[in-house]
Write an enzyme that holds these catalytic residues in place. Sequence first.
Site, PDB file in Angstrom:
ATOM      1  N   GLY A 180     -29.663  62.372 -38.436  1.00 13.17           N
ATOM      2  CA  GLY A 180     -28.523  63.219 -38.771  1.00 13.17           C
ATOM      3  C   GLY A 180     -28.791  64.705 -38.958  1.00 13.17           C
ATOM      4  O   GLY A 180     -27.928  65.419 -39.458  1.00 13.17           O
TER       5      GLY A 180
ATOM      6  N   TRP B 178     -29.035  67.130 -36.661  1.00 12.74           N
ATOM      7  CA  TRP B 178     -28.138  67.959 -35.837  1.00 12.74           C
ATOM      8  C   TRP B 178     -26.748  67.962 -36.465  1.00 12.74           C
ATOM      9  O   TRP B 178     -26.045  68.976 -36.464  1.00 12.74           O
ATOM     10  CB  TRP B 178     -28.066  67.413 -34.401  1.00 12.74           C
ATOM     11  CG  TRP B 178     -29.222  67.819 -33.531  1.00 12.74           C
ATOM     12  CD1 TRP B 178     -30.505  68.035 -33.935  1.00 12.74           C
ATOM     13  CD2 TRP B 178     -29.193  68.074 -32.114  1.00 12.74           C
ATOM     14  NE1 TRP B 178     -31.274  68.389 -32.856  1.00 12.74           N
ATOM     15  CE2 TRP B 178     -30.498  68.421 -31.733  1.00 12.74           C
ATOM     16  CE3 TRP B 178     -28.199  68.021 -31.154  1.00 12.74           C
ATOM     17  CZ2 TRP B 178     -30.840  68.738 -30.414  1.00 12.74           C
ATOM     18  CZ3 TRP B 178     -28.530  68.331 -29.824  1.00 12.74           C
ATOM     19  CH2 TRP B 178     -29.840  68.688 -29.469  1.00 12.74           C
TER      20      TRP B 178
ATOM     21  N   ASP C 219     -24.398  56.909 -33.050  1.00 16.63           N
ATOM     22  CA  ASP C 219     -25.755  56.428 -32.759  1.00 16.63           C
ATOM     23  C   ASP C 219     -25.764  54.900 -32.765  1.00 16.63           C
ATOM     24  O   ASP C 219     -24.926  54.272 -33.407  1.00 16.63           O
ATOM     25  CB  ASP C 219     -26.773  56.947 -33.784  1.00 16.63           C
ATOM     26  CG  ASP C 219     -28.195  56.960 -33.225  1.00 16.63           C
ATOM     27  OD1 ASP C 219     -28.718  58.056 -32.951  1.00 16.63           O
ATOM     28  OD2 ASP C 219     -28.790  55.869 -33.035  1.00 16.63           O
TER      29      ASP C 219
ATOM     30  N   ASP D  58     -22.970  52.113 -29.117  1.00 17.67           N
ATOM     31  CA  ASP D  58     -23.512  52.692 -27.886  1.00 17.67           C
ATOM     32  C   ASP D  58     -22.524  53.725 -27.347  1.00 17.67           C
ATOM     33  O   ASP D  58     -21.365  53.389 -27.063  1.00 17.67           O
ATOM     34  CB  ASP D  58     -23.724  51.572 -26.856  1.00 17.67           C
ATOM     35  CG  ASP D  58     -24.458  52.056 -25.614  1.00 17.67           C
ATOM     36  OD1 ASP D  58     -24.257  53.225 -25.201  1.00 17.67           O
ATOM     37  OD2 ASP D  58     -25.226  51.274 -25.036  1.00 17.67           O
TER      38      ASP D  58
ATOM     39  N   ASP E 116     -28.899  64.644 -28.380  1.00 14.28           N
ATOM     40  CA  ASP E 116     -30.350  64.568 -28.544  1.00 14.28           C
ATOM     41  C   ASP E 116     -30.769  63.119 -28.266  1.00 14.28           C
ATOM     42  O   ASP E 116     -31.821  62.675 -28.692  1.00 14.28           O
ATOM     43  CB  ASP E 116     -30.678  64.966 -29.998  1.00 14.28           C
ATOM     44  CG  ASP E 116     -32.146  65.268 -30.219  1.00 14.28           C
ATOM     45  OD1 ASP E 116     -32.848  65.574 -29.246  1.00 14.28           O
ATOM     46  OD2 ASP E 116     -32.592  65.197 -31.386  1.00 14.28           O
TER      47      ASP E 116
ATOM     48  N   LYS F  34     -30.318  66.619 -24.226  1.00 13.40           N
ATOM     49  CA  LYS F  34     -31.767  66.470 -24.018  1.00 13.40           C
ATOM     50  C   LYS F  34     -32.028  65.591 -22.813  1.00 13.40           C
ATOM     51  O   LYS F  34     -31.319  64.620 -22.579  1.00 13.40           O
ATOM     52  CB  LYS F  34     -32.382  65.823 -25.259  1.00 13.40           C
ATOM     53  CG  LYS F  34     -33.866  65.515 -25.098  1.00 13.40           C
ATOM     54  CD  LYS F  34     -34.547  65.372 -26.406  1.00 13.40           C
ATOM     55  CE  LYS F  34     -34.412  63.966 -26.963  1.00 13.40           C
ATOM     56  NZ  LYS F  34     -35.068  63.893 -28.280  1.00 13.40           N
TER      57      LYS F  34
HETATM   58  C1  LIG Z   1     -34.368  61.870 -31.267  1.00 18.47           C
HETATM   59  S1  LIG Z   1     -33.197  60.810 -32.021  1.00 18.47           S
HETATM   60  C2  LIG Z   1     -31.932  61.920 -32.496  1.00 18.47           C
HETATM   61  C3  LIG Z   1     -32.265  62.819 -33.667  1.00 18.47           C
HETATM   62  C4  LIG Z   1     -31.047  63.537 -34.199  1.00 18.47           C
HETATM   63  N1  LIG Z   1     -30.547  64.514 -33.235  1.00 18.47           N
HETATM   64  C5  LIG Z   1     -31.314  64.260 -35.489  1.00 18.47           C
HETATM   65  O1  LIG Z   1     -31.376  65.485 -35.458  1.00 18.47           O
HETATM   66  O2  LIG Z   1     -31.437  63.610 -36.532  1.00 18.47           O
HETATM   67  C6  LIG Z   1     -32.498  59.993 -30.635  1.00 18.47           C
HETATM   68  C7  LIG Z   1     -31.410  58.998 -30.991  1.00 18.47           C
HETATM   69  O3  LIG Z   1     -30.701  58.609 -29.805  1.00 18.47           O
HETATM   70  C8  LIG Z   1     -30.146  57.338 -30.084  1.00 18.47           C
HETATM   71  N2  LIG Z   1     -29.630  56.719 -28.852  1.00 18.47           N
HETATM   72  C9  LIG Z   1     -30.311  56.362 -27.741  1.00 18.47           C
HETATM   73  N3  LIG Z   1     -29.494  55.788 -26.832  1.00 18.47           N
HETATM   74  C10 LIG Z   1     -28.250  55.789 -27.363  1.00 18.47           C
HETATM   75  C11 LIG Z   1     -26.965  55.334 -26.917  1.00 18.47           C
HETATM   76  N4  LIG Z   1     -26.814  54.761 -25.707  1.00 18.47           N
HETATM   77  N5  LIG Z   1     -25.889  55.483 -27.727  1.00 18.47           N
HETATM   78  C12 LIG Z   1     -26.037  56.048 -28.953  1.00 18.47           C
HETATM   79  N6  LIG Z   1     -27.227  56.510 -29.431  1.00 18.47           N
HETATM   80  C13 LIG Z   1     -28.330  56.380 -28.668  1.00 18.47           C
HETATM   81  C14 LIG Z   1     -31.310  56.592 -30.733  1.00 18.47           C
HETATM   82  O4  LIG Z   1     -30.844  55.470 -31.466  1.00 18.47           O
HETATM   83  C15 LIG Z   1     -31.926  57.688 -31.617  1.00 18.47           C
HETATM   84  O5  LIG Z   1     -31.490  57.594 -32.955  1.00 18.47           O
END
Ligand SMILES: C[S@@+](CC[C@H](N)C(=O)[O-])C[C@H]1O[C@@H](n2cnc3c(N)ncnc32)[C@H](O)[C@@H]1O
Length: 216
Positions: free
Chosen positions: A49, A51, A69, A88, A107, A147
């Site tokens: 969280g 961002w 997420d 998702d 991200d 990203k």
């Molecule tokens: C690097 S982390 C994000 C960090 C976040 N931006 C922060 O600042 O706290 C990447 C996230 O992308 C999520 N993610 C990956 N594929 C996803 C999808 N199809 N739908 C939702 N979330 C997804 C993962 O569960 C993970 O928590």
Amino acid sequence: MKEVQDHWFRKAKEDGYRARSAYKLLAIDERFRILKRGMRVLDAGAAPGSWTQVASKIVGERGEIVSVDLKPIDPRGLPKNVRLICGDLRQISLADFGGYFDLILSDMAPDTTGVPMADAAISVRLCNALLDLSKEVLKVGGDLAMKVFEGGEYLELLARAKNIFCEAQGYKPTSSRAESVEMFIVCSGYKGRKFDQATTATRVKPPLGPGWKSGG
Ligand SMILES: C[S@@+](CC[C@H](N)C(=O)[O-])C[C@H]1O[C@@H](n2cnc3c(N)ncnc32)[C@H](O)[C@@H]1O
């Protein structure tokens, strides 16, 4: 290199951010000025969280952040202008989001397999899903920052983004590890549905079901 990582990690703790990723969004915003007061923003792949923390502060109480997420996000300490959806991103529809967005942030990262080419391919697929989603939920003129793991299909993705938005360019914040393949594509000025010729079929059925959680 470890020292650089520790620096951002320590700084995040001191500044009260949930993750060091906060500084990547702050750097993107300093460079491109994508976040503005009163905006409605989708934060895709938002857990834990940081961002959301950055964006919710900048948009202020008249704005709104919808944070999605696969993993649950702890609502404690987040402001009232944040709505959390656990699920998702590729399965959520405009109705579930509650309307159009001025900005989409992502991200999102796949669970890495350790095979760089495979990870990059999955990451590009997620980004294509975001471009598809833009056509459903982004206001014309809206922006997107996402990203991506740089790899074989990066240039095609960038070209598609340039087709859909007035401008799109790659950017790597200094807080992103130099050895990491992660890049951000920052797109501004969504042109509207008719400008995307590509069909990627990245959206997956079905809409929200009983397994979905919303809160915050
Ligand atoms: C690097 S982390 C994000 C960090 C976040 N931006 C922060 O600042 O706290 C990447 C996230 O992308 C999520 N993610 C990956 N594929 C996803 C999808 N199809 N739908 C939702 N979330 C997804 C993962 O569960 C993970 O928590």
